[in-house]
Design a protein around this motif. Sequence first.
Motif, PDB file in Angstrom:
ATOM      1  N   GLY A 128      21.917  -7.831  27.772  1.00  0.00           N
ATOM      2  CA  GLY A 128      22.503  -6.562  28.219  1.00  0.00           C
ATOM      3  C   GLY A 128      23.306  -5.918  27.104  1.00  0.00           C
ATOM      4  O   GLY A 128      23.235  -4.703  26.891  1.00  0.00           O
ATOM      5  N   GLY A 138      21.227  -4.039  24.750  1.00  0.00           N
ATOM      6  CA  GLY A 138      20.856  -2.743  25.318  1.00  0.00           C
ATOM      7  C   GLY A 138      21.978  -1.732  25.190  1.00  0.00           C
ATOM      8  O   GLY A 138      21.751  -0.573  24.849  1.00  0.00           O
ATOM      9  N   ARG A 186      22.567   7.386  31.023  1.00  0.00           N
ATOM     10  CA  ARG A 186      22.069   6.771  32.267  1.00  0.00           C
ATOM     11  C   ARG A 186      21.535   5.358  31.992  1.00  0.00           C
ATOM     12  O   ARG A 186      21.764   4.433  32.764  1.00  0.00           O
ATOM     13  CB  ARG A 186      20.965   7.623  32.888  1.00  0.00           C
ATOM     14  N   ALA A 187      20.802   5.212  30.899  1.00  0.00           N
ATOM     15  CA  ALA A 187      20.273   3.898  30.545  1.00  0.00           C
ATOM     16  C   ALA A 187      21.421   2.933  30.262  1.00  0.00           C
ATOM     17  O   ALA A 187      21.368   1.763  30.635  1.00  0.00           O
ATOM     18  CB  ALA A 187      19.368   4.002  29.325  1.00  0.00           C
ATOM     19  N   ALA A 217      22.814   1.875  33.560  1.00  0.00           N
ATOM     20  CA  ALA A 217      21.907   0.932  34.224  1.00  0.00           C
ATOM     21  C   ALA A 217      22.101  -0.468  33.653  1.00  0.00           C
ATOM     22  O   ALA A 217      22.110  -1.455  34.388  1.00  0.00           O
ATOM     23  CB  ALA A 217      20.463   1.376  34.042  1.00  0.00           C
ATOM     24  N   ASN A 218      22.295  -0.533  32.329  1.00  0.00           N
ATOM     25  CA  ASN A 218      22.533  -1.831  31.694  1.00  0.00           C
ATOM     26  C   ASN A 218      23.829  -2.460  32.173  1.00  0.00           C
ATOM     27  O   ASN A 218      23.898  -3.662  32.407  1.00  0.00           O
ATOM     28  CB  ASN A 218      22.576  -1.669  30.179  1.00  0.00           C
ATOM     29  N   THR A 251      25.294  -1.918  35.066  1.00  0.00           N
ATOM     30  CA  THR A 251      25.070  -2.380  36.439  1.00  0.00           C
ATOM     31  C   THR A 251      24.353  -3.727  36.443  1.00  0.00           C
ATOM     32  O   THR A 251      24.734  -4.651  37.165  1.00  0.00           O
ATOM     33  CB  THR A 251      24.213  -1.356  37.210  1.00  0.00           C
ATOM     34  N   MET A 252      23.320  -3.802  35.613  1.00  0.00           N
ATOM     35  CA  MET A 252      22.524  -5.033  35.520  1.00  0.00           C
ATOM     36  C   MET A 252      23.419  -6.208  35.125  1.00  0.00           C
ATOM     37  O   MET A 252      23.302  -7.303  35.680  1.00  0.00           O
ATOM     38  CB  MET A 252      21.454  -4.816  34.460  1.00  0.00           C
TER      39      MET A 252
END
Lengths: 134, 132
Positions: free
Chosen positions: A8, A11, A110-111, A114-115, A117-118
């Motif tokens: 993560g 990312g 946004r990406a 998302a990372n 959140t992951m």
Amino acid sequence: MFDILDMGASGLTAQRTRLDTIAENLANVYTTHNAKGEKEAFKRRFVVLGSGRADDKAKAGVHVQQIKLDPAPPIPKYEPGNPDADANGYVNYPNIDMSIEYINALEASRAYEANVTMMEVSKSMINASLRLIA
Amino acid sequence: MFERLLNQTNAPVLERMLKFTAARQKLLAENVVNISTPGYKQKDLSLEKFQGMLRERIEQRDHGGLGSTSFDDLEAQLENPQRGMLFHDGSNRSMEQLMTDQAKNALMHNFVIELLRKQFQTMEMALKDRPV
């Protein structure tokens, strides 16, 4: 499972680099000189992402392969009084489309989210597994 | 004796399930990390297929008696799902699908953990001869 967090992080780094590049483009949207002070319109930069971690490509993750220069020609604008104008009175401005940069910035952030959140979810899964012992 | 105590319950099944959800979470995270990577092919493990494999083993065990069947070699196969839209850069990313899958996967993981905990608690209660 702890490996997910490192992945993560790779990312996050990649998306942040992408955002940095976009910010650089937006900051230089009217730059007509290069770093040496010569008359040259700023060239738009963009990142190329590749899978695999930066320090070890065999590990799952993502990394910035390179930051490329957009080969698109500069946009000439007719400004006769401008000291940067050529013999015909045209000034070469960078070929940067603000709306494209904004959209890319939105996508990158946004990406990034998302990372995050992951990673949060994976952390909660690790926590749950640890609770098995206690 | 302890070996038998642990292997005659549903603990091995739950343990396999945990391994599966952990491995799947890693793949889903890898997909999210590579959401903007051109040419990246999505990776996944099929929950349905894995549950099918588990079910088969459980039926096998039901016939052979508790502790007769080993679950240790059950492994889900890596897949490249072809669902969704293929973009021009060769990637078939879908952020919505990924986030839904990882939410379901995490719920499943926590659910299995709770079941395991309950089972261990019961075992502890039996060992201590009083409620914990």
